[in-house]
Motif scaffolding. Structure first.
Motif, mmCIF file in Angstrom:
data_model
loop_
_atom_site.group_PDB
_atom_site.id
_atom_site.type_symbol
_atom_site.label_atom_id
_atom_site.label_comp_id
_atom_site.label_asym_id
_atom_site.label_seq_id
_atom_site.Cartn_x
_atom_site.Cartn_y
_atom_site.Cartn_z
ATOM 1 N N ASN A 42 0.778 -1.246 -0.088
ATOM 2 C CA ASN A 42 0.038 0.040 -0.099
ATOM 3 C C ASN A 42 0.881 1.380 0.063
ATOM 4 O O ASN A 42 0.557 2.151 -0.325
ATOM 5 C CB ASN A 42 -0.921 0.100 1.337
ATOM 6 N N GLN A 389 1.314 0.588 5.585
ATOM 7 C CA GLN A 389 -0.158 0.364 5.164
ATOM 8 C C GLN A 389 -1.027 1.488 5.645
ATOM 9 O O GLN A 389 -2.423 1.401 5.748
ATOM 10 C CB GLN A 389 -0.550 -1.134 6.025
ATOM 11 N N ASP A 391 -2.973 5.035 5.132
ATOM 12 C CA ASP A 391 -3.932 5.555 4.114
ATOM 13 C C ASP A 391 -3.095 6.659 3.781
ATOM 14 O O ASP A 391 -3.629 7.720 3.854
ATOM 15 C CB ASP A 391 -5.342 5.608 4.508
ATOM 16 N N TYR A 392 -2.044 6.728 2.799
ATOM 17 C CA TYR A 392 -1.302 7.767 2.316
ATOM 18 C C TYR A 392 -2.320 8.417 1.194
ATOM 19 O O TYR A 392 -2.186 9.503 1.196
ATOM 20 C CB TYR A 392 -0.037 7.569 1.913
ATOM 21 N N ARG A 394 -5.280 8.769 1.213
ATOM 22 C CA ARG A 394 -6.386 9.860 1.788
ATOM 23 C C ARG A 394 -5.497 11.145 2.362
ATOM 24 O O ARG A 394 -5.968 12.286 2.000
ATOM 25 C CB ARG A 394 -7.154 9.250 2.966
ATOM 26 N N LEU A 478 -5.686 8.896 9.995
ATOM 27 C CA LEU A 478 -5.474 7.894 8.954
ATOM 28 C C LEU A 478 -5.623 6.509 9.334
ATOM 29 O O LEU A 478 -5.149 6.336 10.650
ATOM 30 C CB LEU A 478 -4.131 8.227 8.280
ATOM 31 N N SER A 479 -6.292 5.789 8.813
ATOM 32 C CA SER A 479 -6.486 4.446 9.193
ATOM 33 C C SER A 479 -5.608 3.679 8.365
ATOM 34 O O SER A 479 -4.944 3.981 7.515
ATOM 35 C CB SER A 479 -7.860 3.922 8.811
ATOM 36 N N TYR A 480 -5.433 2.335 8.922
ATOM 37 C CA TYR A 480 -4.339 1.232 8.097
ATOM 38 C C TYR A 480 -5.267 0.311 7.454
ATOM 39 O O TYR A 480 -6.420 -0.247 7.790
ATOM 40 C CB TYR A 480 -3.682 0.501 9.158
ATOM 41 N N LYS A 481 -4.563 0.161 6.294
ATOM 42 C CA LYS A 481 -5.399 -1.104 5.502
ATOM 43 C C LYS A 481 -5.431 -2.163 6.172
ATOM 44 O O LYS A 481 -4.413 -2.784 6.730
ATOM 45 C CB LYS A 481 -4.532 -1.087 3.830
ATOM 46 N N PRO A 484 -8.789 -0.992 9.816
ATOM 47 C CA PRO A 484 -9.600 0.159 9.818
ATOM 48 C C PRO A 484 -9.794 0.622 11.211
ATOM 49 O O PRO A 484 -9.963 1.825 11.329
ATOM 50 C CB PRO A 484 -10.882 -0.305 9.045
ATOM 51 N N THR A 487 -5.999 3.559 13.865
ATOM 52 C CA THR A 487 -5.632 4.966 13.223
ATOM 53 C C THR A 487 -4.558 5.669 13.726
ATOM 54 O O THR A 487 -4.223 5.644 14.948
ATOM 55 C CB THR A 487 -6.822 6.028 13.367
#
Length: 498
Positions: A42, A389, A391-392, A394, A478-481, A484, A487
């Motif tokens: 990711n 992982q 969420d870059y 976003r 930001l969450s992680y793949k 979720p 954060t």
């Protein structure tokens, strides 16, 4: 006139497969890893993000006490293929493939049998710091070890060729080793000393052609050496990790450092040593009663390992380093499987132990593939998933919606490097960059992990002539793949102009 036989492409492939099955396995293995990890990743981890932050900036040196070779190769690849994860993985696994191949062909040039060379090459998968850590996270250690493998191959070729061209390439390969990782100097010095200790090789190394090797080497490393002298704060930025003379205990720190050297040397080669001993025991009935004398090539490999470890031992004694991590031993010990294979090959009549050594090495390599995938996708470091992982995408979308920027500034490379995956034109800046403030161009995004004000980023902002009030700071979660519910908070400020 005799007929000239021309092989078809299919025949050439069949010939290659039949003559070099172990080498083919290695090449296919690393090619697969490039595409597989690109597909499941990711974002970039810490070390790869640092490379993303530097790609395109060809300089004589970089921050964080790191030499430039690995970043140079990434920069050249990035200019051709673009700044993306595929490029980062292609460089890493391409270099690892060349490391393995260099060990194989270097061994063959030294006169070792094909079975020994194949076992010594595939046996590298039994070294966890190369088979696992180098694929998982390391960058400059990969460059340094690969540079040493190139030096080993060039050394073996020069001993056989004894030409001016091989002498020039030997000097260049030695430079690649040093510019790959500074601790490669232990291996390079050991290689020279081992060669000088063998009469047949000594005459080659003391010939006039070695002057050319020295000239090429000096010419290649001098610009970086001058840069390091002018940027000593960057060169020495991470020397604290050696814990030299920790707590003022001059004797205790040295004893601790030597103990860590001994312990981590055993752990580094532990898997290979276990399977070597198993092969040795199982083949006791096939051992040759009076093994032949050691070949010069076998002596060279053994002495390189001894002299390299001896050099580190002396280095710890002089510096007072209390910490010697196992990954730092990569450039010194990557030839261990080749040495163990040479011992099996000269003392046991059958090639069966060597074939088993190859099979075990291949299995170790194959086990890494699913293990690495699980680590990247689902593993947690303490309470947090892999930083790659996050969420870059976003983060990029939200910050771009708030305003345009051409520079991303942070206290580390993680955020600037990963944001660059979404816009290659971004100019990344972080604390360890030499003359970081001079690289800040506006409009700029100042970004950092956490909800609190980051003093390092605020200092960079202030040095660039900008003051930001707490009210201007925005925050995003930001969450992680695949995680979720987990954060991380990221804070940022977009500055349009000074």
């Amino acid at each position: 006139m005799p007929a000239i036989l021309v092989q078809s492409p299919v025949s050439r492939i069949r010939t290659f497969v039949s003559e070099y099955p172990a080498l083919l396995f290695v090449l296919v293995y690393f090619a697969f890893q490039v595409f597989f990890l690109t597909m499941i990743s990711n974002g970039a981890g810490v070390d790869d993000a640092e490379q993303l932050a530097y790609v395109g900036a060809l300089q004589w040196g970089y921050g964080g006490s790191q030499p430039p070779l690995y970043t140079w190769i990434n920069s050249v690849a990035g200019s051709v293929l673009g700044i993306r994860l595929f490029t980062i993985y292609l460089v890493k696994f391409g270099m690892l493939a060349s490391l393995f191949a260099s060990v194989y062909f270097g061994a063959r040039l030294l006169g070792l049998p094909r079975a020994v060379a194949a076992a010594g090459m595939v046996g590298i998968f039994m070294l966890p710091q190369i088979a696992w850590e180098s694929q998982r996270t390391l960058t400059h250690s990969v460059g340094g070890t690969t540079g040493c493998a190139w030096a080993f191959l060039a050394f073996a070729w020069h001993l056989k060729s004894r030409s001016w061209r091989s002498a020039a390439l030997l000097g260049l390969a030695f430079a690649c080793g040093l510019l790959g990782k500074f601790n490669a100097s232990f291996f390079l010095i050991a290689l020279i000393l081992a060669g000088l200790s063998i009469p047949a090789y000594r005459s080659v190394l003391l010939s006039r052609k070695s002057v050319l090797s020295a000239v090429v080497f000096i010419a290649a490393v001098t610009p970086t050496g001058l840069w390091a002298l002018a940027h000593t704060e960057n060169l020495l930025a991470r020397t604290h990790k050696f814990e030299m003379n920790a707590g003022g205990q001059l004797l205790i720190s040295r004893l601790h450092g030597e103990w860590k050297l001994f312990l981590n040397s055993i752990l580094f080669a532990g898997v290979a040593l276990v399977f070597f001993l198993m092969a040795w025991w199982r083949s006791r009935a096939q051992r040759i009663s009076r093994p032949r004398d050691w070949m010069d090539g076998e002596k060279l490999i053994a002495r390189v390992l001894i002299f390299a470890l001896g050099g580190v031992f002396i280095g710890v004694l002089i510096s007072g380093a209390a910490e010697v991590k196992d990954r730092w031993l990569q450039p010194m010990l990557f030839l261990t499987p080749l040495f163990l294979s040479a011992v099996l090959g000269r003392a046991i009549e059958s090639d069966l132990p060597l074939k088993r050594f190859v099979v075990v090495g291949a299995i170790c390599g194959l086990i890494v593939i699913p293990g690495l995938a699980v680590n990247i996708l689902y593993a947690r470091d303490g309470k947090a998933p892999s930083i790659g992982q996050l969420d870059y995408a976003r983060l990029f979308a939200v910050t771009r919606a708030d305003g345009n920027y051409q520079t991303v500034v942070s206290d580390g490379p993680q955020l600037p490097g990963n944001l660059r995956l979404f816009d290659n034109s971004i100019n990344p800046v972080h604390l360890e960059m030499p003359n970081a403030v001079s690289h800040i161009h506006f409009p700029a995004l100042f970004v950092w992990f956490g909800e609190d004000v980051n003093p390092v980023v605020m200092n960079l902002m202030s040095s660039a002539g900008v003051a930001a009030s707490p009210a201007e700071i925005k925050r995003i979660s930001l969450s992680y793949k695949y995680y979720p519910d987990k954060t991380d908070a990221v804070s940022y400020v977009i500055v349009q102009a000074r």
